[in-house]
Enzyme design. Structure first.
Site, PDB file in Angstrom:
ATOM      1  N   CYS A  72       0.881  -1.160   0.000  1.00 45.25           N
ATOM      2  CA  CYS A  72       0.000   0.000   0.000  1.00 45.25           C
ATOM      3  C   CYS A  72       0.923   1.216   0.000  1.00 45.25           C
ATOM      4  O   CYS A  72       1.759   1.359   0.899  1.00 45.25           O
ATOM      5  CB  CYS A  72      -0.869  -0.005   1.260  1.00 45.25           C
ATOM      6  SG  CYS A  72      -1.866   1.481   1.459  1.00 45.25           S
ATOM      7  N   CYS A 186      -0.051   3.836  -6.378  1.00 44.90           N
ATOM      8  CA  CYS A 186      -1.200   3.405  -5.587  1.00 44.90           C
ATOM      9  C   CYS A 186      -1.476   1.966  -6.032  1.00 44.90           C
ATOM     10  O   CYS A 186      -1.570   1.695  -7.233  1.00 44.90           O
ATOM     11  CB  CYS A 186      -2.370   4.323  -5.936  1.00 44.90           C
ATOM     12  SG  CYS A 186      -3.910   3.734  -5.284  1.00 44.90           S
TER      13      CYS A 186
HETATM   14  N1  DGL Z   1      -3.932   0.989  -1.620  1.00 41.91           N
HETATM   15  C1  DGL Z   1      -3.846   2.417  -1.389  1.00 41.91           C
HETATM   16  C2  DGL Z   1      -2.471   2.891  -1.813  1.00 41.91           C
HETATM   17  O1  DGL Z   1      -1.715   2.183  -2.449  1.00 41.91           O
HETATM   18  C3  DGL Z   1      -4.899   3.183  -2.149  1.00 41.91           C
HETATM   19  C4  DGL Z   1      -6.291   3.069  -1.621  1.00 41.91           C
HETATM   20  C5  DGL Z   1      -6.517   3.745  -0.293  1.00 41.91           C
HETATM   21  O2  DGL Z   1      -6.671   4.978  -0.248  1.00 41.91           O
HETATM   22  O3  DGL Z   1      -6.521   3.019   0.685  1.00 41.91           O
HETATM   23  O4  DGL Z   1      -2.118   4.011  -1.508  1.00 41.91           O
END
Ligand code: DGL
Length: 266
Positions: A72, A186
């Site tokens: 993440c 992301c």
């Molecule tokens: N998985 C999150 C990231 O890579 C994006 C989604 C979220 O805001 O939780 O930043």
């Protein structure tokens, strides 16, 4: 001892990393945790994100996991240093650092990053690019947290008019700035990589889910066992796993706020 890897994300995004770890057989057992009841992380306060990922790391440690991938970008941006400082007995990999490693293969002077609001505010991408690549590189970060893009992908929708429209809203401003490459900052975005390539056919893309596995230093295992946990609704997530990864993996709910979560230890 069997080799176990833990992968964490706020939701489905980290499945793009799980898929790579699974396909490359990088562990005997892979544990995925999607903190779906707190999705999205990208607009939450920094201390909240740090506290959630701390709980996830402790959950993984209770399972005997010694290597953890923060799949993440937001959590990597605001909690990687925090976690490394506190949990010295586990090896922690940051998806942001893997993206920066991937950039070393290019000679870009101007790069665009699609990210969440919190990742943008952390300034982690410009900081690391300037420290590890060159001060000369211009890094333009655009937040995708404002529209419907991430929520739509979280529901398992990865193509179609809405996705195209939402992607254009985030990406067009970067393209207008004449970026030479685009980082998918992301973890939800690798699932729409084909749509991005269709919209911007000549744009080179760094997909950190491909880069992170190059950092995970391990031998190839034969049979990979996958365990998927979510803090929210498991059934719905199981359907999305099937849609996105084309596999029938069981998904279990876990309540990280319960003090006896380690009862599921296996
Ligand atoms: N998985 C999150 C990231 O890579 C994006 C989604 C979220 O805001 O939780 O930043």
């Amino acid at each position: 001892m069997s080799k176990k890897i833990g992968i964490l994300d706020s939701g489905v995004g980290g499945l793009s990393v799980l898929k790579e770890v699974y396909l490359k057989s990088l562990a005997e057992e892979v544990y995925f945790l999607g903190d779906t009841s707190y999705f999205p992380y990208g607009i939450k306060p920094v201390d909240f994100i740090q506290s959630r990922v701390s709980k996830i790391v402790r959950f993984f440690m209770d399972l005997g996991i010694e290597e953890i991938i923060i799949a993440c970008n937001t959590a990597s941006a605001v909690a990687y240093d925090y976690l490394v400082e506190r949990y010295k007995d586990v090896k922690i990999y940051s998806i942001v650092l893997s993206a920066i490693e991937g950039m070393k293969n290019f000679n870009w002077r101007k790069v665009g990053v699609l990210a969440t609001r919190r990742t943008l505010e952390s300034k982690v991408y410009p900081k690391l690019v300037h420290e590890r690549i060159s001060e000369e590189v211009e890094v333009l970060v655009k937040s995708c947290s404002e529209g419907m893009l991430l929520e739509t992908i979280e529901r398992g929708i990865v193509d179609g008019e809405l996705i195209e429209e939402e992607l254009k809203k985030c990406t067009d401003p970067l393209i207008k700035e004449k970026i030479e490459g685009l980082i998918l900052g992301c973890t939800h975005l690798p699932f729409v990589k084909q749509v991005i390539s269709r919209l911007y056919p000549n744009m080179p893309i760094i997909d950190p889910s491909q880069e992170i596995i190059k950092l995970v230093n391990t031998g190839k295992e034969k049979n990979v066992k996958v365990h998927i946990f979510v803090t929210g609704e498991p059934q719905e997530f199981q359907y999305i796993v099937k849609d996105l990864l084309k596999v029938e993996w069981n998904v279990e709910n876990v309540d990280l706020d319960r003090s006896d979560v380690s009862v599921i230890k296996r």
